[in-house]
Motif scaffolding. Structure first.
Motif, PDB file in Angstrom:
ATOM      1  N   ASP A  63      71.484 -91.375 -74.690  1.00  0.00           N
ATOM      2  CA  ASP A  63      70.291 -91.155 -73.862  1.00  0.00           C
ATOM      3  C   ASP A  63      69.827 -92.488 -73.307  1.00  0.00           C
ATOM      4  O   ASP A  63      70.316 -93.551 -73.690  1.00  0.00           O
ATOM      5  CB  ASP A  63      69.162 -90.476 -74.655  1.00  0.00           C
ATOM      6  N   GLU A  64      68.843 -92.431 -72.419  1.00  0.00           N
ATOM      7  CA  GLU A  64      68.374 -93.631 -71.746  1.00  0.00           C
ATOM      8  C   GLU A  64      67.637 -94.572 -72.680  1.00  0.00           C
ATOM      9  O   GLU A  64      67.698 -95.789 -72.508  1.00  0.00           O
ATOM     10  CB  GLU A  64      67.468 -93.249 -70.574  1.00  0.00           C
ATOM     11  N   PRO A 109      73.750 -83.708 -71.813  1.00  0.00           N
ATOM     12  CA  PRO A 109      73.470 -84.706 -70.776  1.00  0.00           C
ATOM     13  C   PRO A 109      72.119 -84.474 -70.151  1.00  0.00           C
ATOM     14  O   PRO A 109      71.667 -83.336 -70.031  1.00  0.00           O
ATOM     15  CB  PRO A 109      74.598 -84.477 -69.755  1.00  0.00           C
ATOM     16  N   PRO A 110      71.430 -85.534 -69.781  1.00  0.00           N
ATOM     17  CA  PRO A 110      70.104 -85.388 -69.177  1.00  0.00           C
ATOM     18  C   PRO A 110      70.163 -84.541 -67.932  1.00  0.00           C
ATOM     19  O   PRO A 110      71.085 -84.634 -67.140  1.00  0.00           O
ATOM     20  CB  PRO A 110      69.708 -86.837 -68.841  1.00  0.00           C
ATOM     21  N   GLY A 115      66.194 -87.779 -67.101  1.00  0.00           N
ATOM     22  CA  GLY A 115      66.830 -88.603 -68.115  1.00  0.00           C
ATOM     23  C   GLY A 115      66.374 -88.285 -69.509  1.00  0.00           C
ATOM     24  O   GLY A 115      66.378 -89.144 -70.369  1.00  0.00           O
ATOM     25  N   LEU A 130      66.921 -96.988 -65.405  1.00  0.00           N
ATOM     26  CA  LEU A 130      68.315 -96.613 -65.197  1.00  0.00           C
ATOM     27  C   LEU A 130      68.755 -96.927 -63.780  1.00  0.00           C
ATOM     28  O   LEU A 130      69.843 -97.444 -63.557  1.00  0.00           O
ATOM     29  CB  LEU A 130      68.510 -95.125 -65.507  1.00  0.00           C
ATOM     30  N   ASN A 134      71.583 -99.540 -62.740  1.00  0.00           N
ATOM     31  CA  ASN A 134      72.727 -98.955 -62.043  1.00  0.00           C
ATOM     32  C   ASN A 134      73.276 -99.915 -61.006  1.00  0.00           C
ATOM     33  O   ASN A 134      74.476-100.046 -60.829  1.00  0.00           O
ATOM     34  CB  ASN A 134      72.304 -97.636 -61.394  1.00  0.00           C
ATOM     35  N   HIS A 140      75.459 -95.181 -64.952  1.00  0.00           N
ATOM     36  CA  HIS A 140      75.030 -93.945 -64.311  1.00  0.00           C
ATOM     37  C   HIS A 140      75.230 -92.765 -65.250  1.00  0.00           C
ATOM     38  O   HIS A 140      75.935 -92.852 -66.258  1.00  0.00           O
ATOM     39  CB  HIS A 140      75.789 -93.705 -62.996  1.00  0.00           C
ATOM     40  N   ARG A 141      74.601 -91.663 -64.906  1.00  0.00           N
ATOM     41  CA  ARG A 141      74.726 -90.442 -65.694  1.00  0.00           C
ATOM     42  C   ARG A 141      76.043 -89.748 -65.377  1.00  0.00           C
ATOM     43  O   ARG A 141      76.605 -89.912 -64.300  1.00  0.00           O
ATOM     44  CB  ARG A 141      73.573 -89.480 -65.388  1.00  0.00           C
ATOM     45  N   THR A 142      76.516 -88.935 -66.311  1.00  0.00           N
ATOM     46  CA  THR A 142      77.678 -88.094 -66.089  1.00  0.00           C
ATOM     47  C   THR A 142      77.340 -86.667 -66.500  1.00  0.00           C
ATOM     48  O   THR A 142      76.251 -86.400 -67.031  1.00  0.00           O
ATOM     49  CB  THR A 142      78.887 -88.576 -66.925  1.00  0.00           C
ATOM     50  N   PRO A 148      77.046 -88.896 -71.970  1.00  0.00           N
ATOM     51  CA  PRO A 148      76.002 -88.552 -70.990  1.00  0.00           C
ATOM     52  C   PRO A 148      75.665 -89.692 -70.034  1.00  0.00           C
ATOM     53  O   PRO A 148      75.400 -89.476 -68.861  1.00  0.00           O
ATOM     54  CB  PRO A 148      74.797 -88.191 -71.861  1.00  0.00           C
ATOM     55  N   ILE A 149      75.669 -90.921 -70.546  1.00  0.00           N
ATOM     56  CA  ILE A 149      75.420 -92.097 -69.713  1.00  0.00           C
ATOM     57  C   ILE A 149      76.547 -93.086 -69.990  1.00  0.00           C
ATOM     58  O   ILE A 149      76.880 -93.353 -71.150  1.00  0.00           O
ATOM     59  CB  ILE A 149      74.060 -92.742 -70.032  1.00  0.00           C
TER      60      ILE A 149
END
Length: 611
Positions: A63-64, A109-110, A115, A130, A134, A140-142, A148-149
């Motif tokens: 997570d973030e 994933p968020p 997020g 984030l 980036n 970045h997120r996936t 997830p990040i």
């Protein structure tokens, strides 16, 4: 009617005699640019995946909040802000920060742009942080629960296909498809290019293929999803390969017979040298989109040349387009300054008559032996798999699968072998070009089968020796692998000469096309060896390459030698040769047996009185 019916001195020897009278000069130069520019693009599509889809080390975050705590504050992990310069290089080489480990039990994933719950910070602050990181760190997120990040190590490559589309963790099996579909596209493109070139002309086939390549490369670099990337990769690779066969044919058909062998050899060198040039280009361009466009840029010159180059006059005459051939040959005489050596109009008139009579005779023969497509297919299979041809097809088919697997696999094994892919690919091109230059004269001194056996066995043994070398002796590993590649590349050059000679004339084109298609299977399998097998067992690719070389080398004793041998015209001739060899073996065995009995009689006098 035979070509010898053309009696004028300038046309003695048929069309090749006329080309010899025209000579080699400025007219051929623009035609030779067609295969040269095509070969300039080929390395990017066939072997460029080492740079375009290079694997990057990465770090996954659940997570973030966890990510931000590490990146910003250095909490519970190495401080991200210290990963600069030499530290970043160390991270790329396997530090604890970029561990390339997927999360085994990650949170979902968020969703959206929020997020998650953020844990240690507000939602808005987490999203903002984030976005900030980036830009700086490639975070970045996936859509993957196992990662997830993700944060990629961009110290070597800024952006690759893998990092853009997150081909890691549960999506890692998709990564080899980028290289595989490129090789599959080139395989089908070769067949399509030959068909279009024979039907609509060499130059038109090159022009169509070049334009199609420009279109699909453009679509590829702006594609928003991976399936579209794979589709355009297949079509772009097929398009540039479709240019190669007609471009090569146009060059050889326009070259006088005396210089055709030399030109045929030299046309293979641009691929080798431009493969090394691709390594230099990739060193300065670390983004796969820009590298793809730069590596494919010579195709724009190919488009221009395809509108300027004249059509093959040999093809025009065969198609009954005599007036167009006349114009092309007049231009050839003018550019090569050979006006006083031959009368173009007289030659063309006689060639038109000869080609028409030959076409009429061929049409008459085809009408008498008209077969359906299914019957033709059955007849071809019957000839290919006759008792004599069965050994040739099976052995040569396996050899081509292993040969392409070896060549493409070793070339694509860059990122498993070294942290310096630029040097590896540059040396690959150098070894390939050196092998071509050396093997060309050797084929006139030694048997084809002997050179091929040495190439396979030598390469296989060297790859096995690399497996036995300790990591401390890195320089020795480089020597062994590059020497092994030299053997494989040199024997591949010989194989293109040997394989067509083994088949009889009546099925030579179909037989050679068949083993080339089988070779495409090896090329397509190579990325899975270098990308998938290597993740399971790091020594897997080396063992596969070593076994492929040795197994391939042991198959050649079952095949005939073709050097200084008359080429067979029919399958029946192959059958006759096989029967004669069997009879010779029986006679030799019988003679040996009788000699043994006679020797025994001398030892035991009187024991053989019944003979």
């Amino acid at each position: 009617m035979a070509r010898a019916s053309i009696s004028e001195p300038e046309t003695e020897g048929g069309f090749d005699g006329m080309l010899s009278a025209i000579g080699f000069g400025r007219w051929q130069v623009i035609i030779l640019l067609l295969p040269i520019f095509t070969m300039a693009v080929y390395p990017t599509h066939l072997l460029g995946a080492s740079f375009l889809n290079a694997p990057l080390s990465f770090r996954c975050w659940s997570d973030e909040a966890e990510m931000f705590a590490c990146v910003a504050d250095g909490e519970n992990c190495p401080n991200r802000n210290d990963l600069d310069g030499a530290a970043a290089e160390g991270a790329a080489n396997g530090s604890s920060y970029y561990d390339s480990v997927c999360l085994t039990s990650a949170a979902e994933p968020p969703a959206g742009g929020g997020g998650g719950d953020g844990g240690g910070g507000a939602d808005d602050g987490g999203a903002a942080s984030l976005l900030l990181f980036n830009d700086s760190y490639g975070i970045h997120r996936t859509s993957m629960s196992s990662c997830p990040i993700v944060e990629y190590d961009t110290s070597v490559f800024q952006l690759t296909v893998m990092s853009e589309f997150d081909l890691i963790c549960e999506r890692s099996y998709l990564r080899p498809l980028f290289a595989t579909l490129g090789t599959v596209g080139t395989m089908f493109g070769s067949m399509l290019g030959g068909f279009v070139g024979d039907r609509w002309g060499r130059i038109k086939a090159v022009r169509i293929g070049a334009i199609v390549n420009v279109i699909f490369v453009g679509i590829m670099v702006v594609s928003p999803n991976y399936p579209l990337i794979l589709l355009t990769r297949f079509l772009a690779g097929g398009a540039v390969s479709a240019c190669l066969v007609p471009a090569w044919s146009a060059a050889l058909e326009s070259t006088p017979n005396g210089g055709r062998a030399l030109v045929g050899m030299l046309l293979g060198l641009p691929f080798s040298f431009l493969l090394s040039a691709l390594a230099g280009l990739a060193y300065f361009i670390r983004n796969w989109k820009y590298l793809m466009m730069a590596g494919s840029s010579p195709v724009l010159l190919l488009v221009v040349v395809s509108f300027l180059a004249p059509e093959s006059p040999r093809w025009l005459l065969q198609r009954g387009r005599g007036e167009e051939a006349r114009k092309v040959l007049r231009l050839a005489v003018k550019l090569n300054r050979s006006e006083g050596k031959l009368n173009v109009d007289s030659c063309v008139d006689k060639f038109i008559k000869v080609f028409r009579e030959e076409a009429s005779a061929a049409a008459s023969k085809n009408s008498e032996n008209k077969l359906s497509v299914v019957e033709k297919f059955r007849k071809t299979l019957k000839m290919l798999f006759s008792p004599a041809m069965r050994v040739i097809i099976v052995c040569l088919g396996i050899i081509w699968i292993l040969h392409n697997l070896l060549y493409v696999g070793v070339a694509l094994n860059t990122n498993n072998f070294t942290d310096d892919p630029f040097l590896y690919v540059a040396l690959t091109g150098l070894m390939d070009g050196s092998a071509v230059i050396l093997m060309t004269p050797l084929t006139s001194c030694f048997g084809r089968r002997t050179l091929l056996m040495i190439g396979f066995l030598g390469g296989g043994v060297l790859f096995f020796l690399d497996f036995a070398v300790t990591p401390e002796l890195e320089w020795l590993r480089w020597v062994l692998v590059m020497a092994g590649l030299f053997f494989v590349a040199g024997s591949l050059q010989v194989n293109f000469l040997y394989a067509p000679e083994v088949f009889p004339t009546e099925i030579r084109a179909r037989g050679f096309a068949f083993v080339q298609v089988l070779g495409g299977i090896g090329s397509s399998a190579a990325p899975f060896i270098t990308d998938v097998l290597s993740q399971t067992v790091h020594w897997g690719p080396t063992v596969v390459f070593g076994c492929s070389g040795i197994v391939g080398g042991l198959l050649f004793p079952f095949l005939p030698e073709t050097k200084n041998q008359p080429l067979p015209d029919t399958v029946e001739e192959i059958e006759e040769i096989r029967r004669n060899k069997k009879e010779q073996k029986k006679e030799k065995k019988k003679t040996k047996s009788l000699e043994g009995i006679e020797n025994q009689c001398y030892v035991e006098e009187g024991s053989c009185t019944h003979l």
